[in-house]
Design a protein around this motif. Sequence first.
Motif, short mmCIF file in Angstrom:
data_model
loop_
_atom_site.label_atom_id
_atom_site.label_comp_id
_atom_site.label_asym_id
_atom_site.label_seq_id
_atom_site.Cartn_x
_atom_site.Cartn_y
_atom_site.Cartn_z
N THR A 132 8.45 41.21 12.53
CA THR A 132 8.41 41.48 13.85
C THR A 132 10.49 41.55 14.54
O THR A 132 10.83 42.73 14.48
CB THR A 132 8.19 41.35 14.98
OG1 THR A 132 6.59 41.11 14.74
CG2 THR A 132 8.60 41.75 16.13
N TYR A 133 10.67 40.56 14.37
CA TYR A 133 12.13 40.34 14.25
C TYR A 133 12.98 41.06 13.45
O TYR A 133 14.28 42.54 13.28
CB TYR A 133 12.74 38.52 14.17
CG TYR A 133 12.14 38.31 15.42
CD1 TYR A 133 12.22 38.86 16.67
CD2 TYR A 133 11.76 37.63 15.39
CE1 TYR A 133 11.51 37.69 17.53
CE2 TYR A 133 10.24 36.01 16.42
CZ TYR A 133 11.24 36.91 17.80
OH TYR A 133 10.92 35.85 18.46
N GLU A 134 13.14 41.23 12.15
CA GLU A 134 13.45 42.23 10.93
C GLU A 134 13.23 43.63 11.44
O GLU A 134 14.27 44.16 11.50
CB GLU A 134 12.94 41.87 9.28
CG GLU A 134 13.51 40.72 9.26
CD GLU A 134 12.53 40.13 7.23
OE1 GLU A 134 12.80 39.23 7.10
OE2 GLU A 134 11.58 40.36 7.02
N ARG A 135 12.62 43.82 11.73
CA ARG A 135 11.83 45.60 12.41
C ARG A 135 12.65 46.03 13.58
O ARG A 135 13.36 46.14 13.57
CB ARG A 135 10.07 45.82 12.47
CG ARG A 135 9.28 45.78 11.09
CD ARG A 135 7.98 46.35 11.35
NE ARG A 135 7.34 45.31 12.99
CZ ARG A 135 6.71 44.99 12.11
NH1 ARG A 135 6.51 44.67 10.66
NH2 ARG A 135 6.26 43.79 13.10
N LYS A 136 12.82 44.54 14.00
CA LYS A 136 13.53 45.19 15.26
C LYS A 136 15.48 44.90 14.92
O LYS A 136 16.29 46.24 15.58
CB LYS A 136 13.48 43.80 16.25
CG LYS A 136 12.26 43.57 17.35
CD LYS A 136 11.96 43.06 18.13
CE LYS A 136 10.81 42.80 19.34
NZ LYS A 136 10.40 41.80 19.99
N GLU A 138 16.38 45.35 12.08
CA GLU A 138 17.12 46.71 11.08
C GLU A 138 16.75 48.11 12.57
O GLU A 138 17.73 49.18 12.17
CB GLU A 138 15.60 47.75 10.46
CG GLU A 138 15.30 46.50 9.38
CD GLU A 138 14.39 46.73 8.90
OE1 GLU A 138 13.95 46.04 7.64
OE2 GLU A 138 13.54 48.02 8.93
N ASP A 139 15.78 48.52 13.80
CA ASP A 139 15.79 49.01 14.02
C ASP A 139 17.43 49.80 15.13
O ASP A 139 18.32 50.49 15.43
CB ASP A 139 14.65 49.60 15.84
CG ASP A 139 13.58 49.66 15.40
OD1 ASP A 139 12.41 49.14 15.22
OD2 ASP A 139 13.43 50.14 13.65
N LEU A 140 17.98 48.49 15.79
CA LEU A 140 19.35 48.17 16.30
C LEU A 140 20.21 48.47 15.19
O LEU A 140 21.06 48.82 16.22
CB LEU A 140 19.22 46.89 16.81
CG LEU A 140 18.29 46.26 18.01
CD1 LEU A 140 18.40 44.51 18.13
CD2 LEU A 140 18.54 47.07 19.31
N THR A 141 19.80 48.01 14.46
CA THR A 141 21.08 48.88 12.99
C THR A 141 20.77 49.92 13.09
O THR A 141 22.10 50.86 13.04
CB THR A 141 20.90 48.20 12.36
OG1 THR A 141 20.66 47.02 11.75
CG2 THR A 141 22.02 48.43 11.01
N THR A 142 19.74 50.98 12.69
CA THR A 142 19.66 52.13 12.99
C THR A 142 20.44 52.68 13.98
O THR A 142 21.02 53.83 14.29
CB THR A 142 18.36 52.92 13.01
OG1 THR A 142 18.03 52.22 11.09
CG2 THR A 142 18.06 53.93 12.84
N LYS A 143 20.22 52.44 15.70
CA LYS A 143 20.44 52.97 16.66
C LYS A 143 22.21 52.54 16.63
O LYS A 143 22.82 53.14 17.02
CB LYS A 143 20.01 51.55 17.72
CG LYS A 143 18.74 52.11 18.00
CD LYS A 143 18.05 51.34 19.29
CE LYS A 143 16.90 52.04 19.71
NZ LYS A 143 15.88 50.51 20.78
N TYR A 144 22.60 51.26 16.36
CA TYR A 144 24.22 50.58 15.92
C TYR A 144 24.89 51.64 15.18
O TYR A 144 25.64 52.04 15.42
CB TYR A 144 24.13 49.38 15.98
CG TYR A 144 25.94 48.96 15.23
CD1 TYR A 144 26.20 48.50 13.95
CD2 TYR A 144 26.64 48.92 16.56
CE1 TYR A 144 27.27 48.54 13.99
CE2 TYR A 144 27.53 48.92 15.88
CZ TYR A 144 28.45 48.69 14.63
OH TYR A 144 29.64 48.35 14.75
#
Length: 161
Positions: A132-136, A138-144
Amino acid sequence: MDKFKEKLAALREEVNAADARALEAETKAKLLSDEQIQKDHEITSLKNKLNLVESDLEKAENRIAEAKLNLDEGETSKTVGETLARKVSLLESELDNAERNLRETTEKLRQMDIKAEHFERKVQQLENERDTYERKVEDLTTKYNGIKLELDDTLKSLDDL
Protein backbone atom coordinates in the motif's frame (compact mmCIF):
# COMPACT_ATOMS: atom_id res chain seq x y z
CA MET A 1 4.62 31.05 -6.57
CA ASP A 2 5.19 30.78 -2.80
CA LYS A 3 2.08 28.65 -2.45
CA PHE A 4 3.37 26.37 -5.13
CA LYS A 5 6.74 26.08 -3.36
CA GLU A 6 4.92 25.35 -0.10
CA LYS A 7 2.85 22.65 -1.78
CA LEU A 8 5.99 21.24 -3.34
CA ALA A 9 7.72 21.22 0.06
CA ALA A 10 4.66 19.58 1.63
CA LEU A 11 4.67 16.93 -1.08
CA ARG A 12 8.37 16.33 -0.50
CA GLU A 13 7.69 15.93 3.24
CA GLU A 14 4.90 13.48 2.49
CA VAL A 15 7.19 11.49 0.18
CA ASN A 16 9.93 11.46 2.83
CA ALA A 17 7.42 10.37 5.49
CA ALA A 18 6.11 7.64 3.19
CA ASP A 19 9.68 6.46 2.53
CA ALA A 20 10.34 6.35 6.27
CA ARG A 21 7.16 4.38 6.89
CA ALA A 22 8.01 1.98 4.09
CA LEU A 23 11.51 1.48 5.49
CA GLU A 24 10.07 0.90 8.95
CA ALA A 25 7.58 -1.63 7.55
CA GLU A 26 10.38 -3.45 5.71
CA THR A 27 12.43 -3.54 8.91
CA LYS A 28 9.49 -4.93 10.85
CA ALA A 29 8.89 -7.53 8.14
CA LYS A 30 12.55 -8.60 8.29
CA LEU A 31 12.41 -8.85 12.08
CA LEU A 32 9.28 -10.94 11.89
CA SER A 33 10.85 -13.12 9.23
CA ASP A 34 13.93 -13.65 11.40
CA GLU A 35 11.71 -14.41 14.37
CA GLN A 36 9.73 -16.90 12.30
CA ILE A 37 12.96 -18.63 11.24
CA GLN A 38 13.97 -18.86 14.89
CA LYS A 39 10.57 -20.32 15.79
CA ASP A 40 10.92 -22.83 12.95
CA HIS A 41 14.26 -23.91 14.41
CA GLU A 42 12.65 -24.27 17.82
CA ILE A 43 9.86 -26.35 16.32
CA THR A 44 12.43 -28.60 14.62
CA SER A 45 14.29 -28.96 17.91
CA LEU A 46 11.09 -29.82 19.75
CA LYS A 47 10.18 -32.37 17.09
CA ASN A 48 13.58 -34.01 17.53
CA LYS A 49 13.08 -34.07 21.30
CA LEU A 50 9.63 -35.54 20.78
CA ASN A 51 11.12 -38.31 18.61
CA LEU A 52 13.71 -39.06 21.30
CA VAL A 53 11.05 -39.17 24.01
CA GLU A 54 8.92 -41.47 21.87
CA SER A 55 11.94 -43.71 21.33
CA ASP A 56 12.61 -43.77 25.07
CA LEU A 57 8.95 -44.53 25.67
CA GLU A 58 9.07 -47.43 23.23
CA LYS A 59 12.23 -48.77 24.90
CA ALA A 60 10.60 -48.45 28.30
CA GLU A 61 7.50 -50.23 27.06
CA ASN A 62 9.69 -53.00 25.62
CA ARG A 63 11.53 -53.31 28.94
CA ILE A 64 8.22 -53.46 30.79
CA ALA A 65 6.99 -56.11 28.38
CA GLU A 66 10.22 -58.10 28.91
CA ALA A 67 9.95 -57.76 32.66
CA LYS A 68 6.34 -58.95 32.57
CA LEU A 69 7.35 -61.89 30.35
CA ASN A 70 10.05 -62.84 32.84
CA LEU A 71 7.49 -62.71 35.63
CA ASP A 72 5.02 -64.78 33.57
CA GLU A 73 7.66 -67.42 32.79
CA GLY A 74 7.59 -68.34 36.43
CA GLU A 75 10.64 -67.06 38.16
CA THR A 76 10.75 -69.26 41.25
CA SER A 77 12.89 -67.21 43.47
CA LYS A 78 11.24 -64.61 45.65
CA THR A 79 14.34 -62.41 45.40
CA VAL A 80 14.25 -62.55 41.62
CA GLY A 81 10.53 -61.72 41.71
CA GLU A 82 11.11 -58.74 43.98
CA THR A 83 13.95 -57.52 41.79
CA LEU A 84 11.78 -57.76 38.71
CA ALA A 85 8.95 -56.00 40.49
CA ARG A 86 11.29 -53.13 41.34
CA LYS A 87 12.43 -52.99 37.71
CA VAL A 88 8.82 -52.90 36.55
CA SER A 89 8.06 -50.12 39.03
CA LEU A 90 11.09 -48.17 37.85
CA LEU A 91 10.16 -48.67 34.20
CA GLU A 92 6.58 -47.60 34.87
CA SER A 93 7.91 -44.51 36.60
CA GLU A 94 10.12 -43.83 33.58
CA LEU A 95 7.12 -44.43 31.34
CA ASP A 96 5.06 -41.93 33.34
CA ASN A 97 7.88 -39.41 33.09
CA ALA A 98 8.25 -40.08 29.37
CA GLU A 99 4.49 -39.69 28.83
CA ARG A 100 4.48 -36.46 30.83
CA ASN A 101 7.43 -35.19 28.78
CA LEU A 102 5.64 -36.23 25.60
CA ARG A 103 2.50 -34.31 26.61
CA GLU A 104 4.54 -31.23 27.52
CA THR A 105 6.51 -31.39 24.29
CA THR A 106 3.35 -31.87 22.26
CA GLU A 107 1.78 -28.86 23.98
CA LYS A 108 4.88 -26.76 23.31
CA LEU A 109 4.85 -27.85 19.67
CA ARG A 110 1.18 -26.89 19.38
CA GLN A 111 1.90 -23.49 20.91
CA MET A 112 4.82 -22.99 18.51
CA ASP A 113 2.56 -23.86 15.56
CA ILE A 114 0.02 -21.28 16.78
CA LYS A 115 2.77 -18.67 17.17
CA ALA A 116 4.15 -19.50 13.72
CA GLU A 117 0.69 -19.04 12.18
CA HIS A 118 0.29 -15.75 14.04
CA PHE A 119 3.63 -14.48 12.73
CA GLU A 120 2.81 -15.64 9.20
CA ARG A 121 -0.41 -13.61 9.36
CA LYS A 122 1.52 -10.64 10.76
CA VAL A 123 4.10 -10.88 7.94
CA GLN A 124 1.29 -11.00 5.37
CA GLN A 125 -0.32 -7.95 6.97
CA LEU A 126 2.97 -6.05 6.94
CA GLU A 127 3.61 -7.03 3.33
CA ASN A 128 0.15 -5.70 2.43
CA GLU A 129 0.91 -2.45 4.26
CA ARG A 130 4.25 -2.20 2.46
CA ASP A 131 2.52 -2.72 -0.90
CA THR A 132 0.00 0.00 0.00
CA TYR A 133 2.81 2.39 0.92
CA GLU A 134 4.67 1.56 -2.28
CA ARG A 135 1.55 2.37 -4.30
CA LYS A 136 1.16 5.65 -2.41
CA VAL A 137 4.79 6.52 -3.08
CA GLU A 138 4.33 5.76 -6.79
CA ASP A 139 1.17 7.92 -6.87
CA LEU A 140 2.97 10.77 -5.10
CA THR A 141 5.93 10.43 -7.46
CA THR A 142 3.60 10.61 -10.45
CA LYS A 143 1.86 13.67 -9.00
CA TYR A 144 5.21 15.25 -8.23
CA ASN A 145 6.43 14.68 -11.80
CA GLY A 146 3.17 16.10 -13.18
CA ILE A 147 3.43 19.19 -10.99
CA LYS A 148 7.09 19.57 -11.94
CA LEU A 149 6.15 19.47 -15.63
CA GLU A 150 3.44 22.08 -15.03
CA LEU A 151 5.96 24.23 -13.19
CA ASP A 152 8.47 23.89 -16.02
CA ASP A 153 5.78 24.78 -18.55
CA THR A 154 4.70 27.76 -16.46
CA LEU A 155 8.27 28.97 -16.05
CA LYS A 156 8.90 28.52 -19.77
CA SER A 157 5.78 30.49 -20.63
CA LEU A 158 6.84 33.22 -18.19
CA ASP A 159 10.28 33.33 -19.79
CA ASP A 160 8.65 33.63 -23.21
CA LEU A 161 6.73 36.70 -22.02
